[in-house]
Design a protein around this motif. Sequence first.
Motif, short mmCIF file in Angstrom:
data_model
loop_
_atom_site.label_atom_id
_atom_site.label_comp_id
_atom_site.label_asym_id
_atom_site.label_seq_id
_atom_site.Cartn_x
_atom_site.Cartn_y
_atom_site.Cartn_z
N ASP A 182 0.85 -1.19 0.00
CA ASP A 182 0.00 0.00 0.00
C ASP A 182 0.89 1.24 0.00
O ASP A 182 1.47 1.61 1.03
N LYS A 183 0.99 1.90 -1.13
CA LYS A 183 1.87 3.07 -1.23
C LYS A 183 1.37 4.23 -0.38
O LYS A 183 2.18 4.98 0.17
N GLU A 184 0.06 4.36 -0.25
CA GLU A 184 -0.47 5.50 0.50
C GLU A 184 -0.16 5.38 1.98
O GLU A 184 0.27 6.35 2.62
N SER A 185 -0.35 4.19 2.56
CA SER A 185 -0.08 4.02 3.99
C SER A 185 1.39 3.75 4.28
O SER A 185 1.85 3.90 5.41
N GLY A 186 2.11 3.34 3.27
CA GLY A 186 3.51 3.02 3.46
C GLY A 186 3.75 1.63 4.02
O GLY A 186 4.87 1.33 4.45
#
Length: 463
Positions: A182-186
């Motif tokens: 998940d790129k947004e949450s890292g």
Amino acid sequence: MTSQRRQMALGAFLYPTGHHAAAWRHPAAQADAGVNFRHYAQIAQAAEAAKFDMLFLADSAGARGEDWGALARFSTHYVAQFEPLTLLSALAAVTERIGLVATASTTYNEPYVLARKFASIDHISGGRAAWNLVTSANEAEAQNFGRDRLLDHDERYRRATEFLAVAQGLWDSWEDDAFIRDKESGVFFDPEKAYRLDHRGEFFGVRGPLNIPRSPQGWPVLVQAGSSDAGKELAGASAEVVFTAQQTLPLAQAFYRDVKARAVAHGRSPDDVKIMPGIFPVVGRTEAEARAKFDELQNLIHPDVALSILEHRLGIPLRHLSFDGPLPKDIPLTNAAQSRQALLLELAEREGLSILQLGLRVAGARGHWQVVGTPEQIADVMEERFLNEGADGFNVMPPYLPGGLIDFIELVIPELRRRGLFRTEYEGRTLREHLGLKRPGRHHKHHRATEGATHSDAAPAAA
């Protein structure tokens, strides 16, 4: 609504130039096949176009035998061939559906490394990998790995049993949906879905987890080739495909029922293990044409090669004996391939073969089921075994390549299809789907990787 008729599985067992000891000398053979990738790619694509379930690659981590005069006359597969996992990785890129089976020894590998390699090939191929688990029966291999001699037969199988359990545990290191990415949450993966193995046993100590996500098939398909009592017990407990060699229908039926019963005793279904004996087919449009093809190959065998192969298979020296006489009585049990030794002794007695005659027979199919005839005759005997609890399919051993496989594809497969015994199209994409095998769920007991670990939700400081 009627159920679909059961169909046989087919593997294309590829020795570089073919299975006959003199295959490399055939005028139409690719003599440098063992190190010719284009050769393998073309054969793989032909087998895939014919809808074979899988390609099967054998291997040995050492040249076999000390008779270099005989080896110099022998085929490429003992002294000049690609390492099979490397080759399968390349073949995965030029095929789309056919299964990819490589041989790797539990005696001369480590579970973590091998589990990672096969999981990698399963990912690269989109779920088409299989491991042919062997224990090795070649003294020369031992000397390439710091040992003076081959481990005893029973010790090799104890090591193999533990090795496989460790590999399976490592393949279960991650839940199927552990990698979020998940790129947004890292968050790249969910640490609560990672597991350590923490194995300590007689031969191995392995912590885990495996550093690759769970593969498309869960585990690569597990293939096993030993037919000794220890080999059949390992097959019954864990194998999903068994490669074997029996000369007659009654012997094939006895083996089939034995392994299926052992699978049931281990809490498995009989359908969880597919019995696929080797078949060495020499196909002609007429019997005379088939016999001429076989005789052409037999006439290319040098006697030294035939005797060298037979000595290796039986585990005893023979050159001090009369080649035209029978085998000696009371041959001691070999520490190498015990089931193959027993098969050859039974064959020699049943057919009254001399030492040289047996050597020439072995040089053709190396103890496997040899059938010389028309497409109809070959389909007849395959159908007989398949329908009478002697086989779930066959590992086709072309006498020479590429021509021997092309003959089978063009002449025998249409006859099998006419009888409704072999597919006309793939119905799935993975090897498990081709063979009708279940995808294994995670069932090993692990420790969560987070147990006793340090947790941090904070982002690391910039460098």
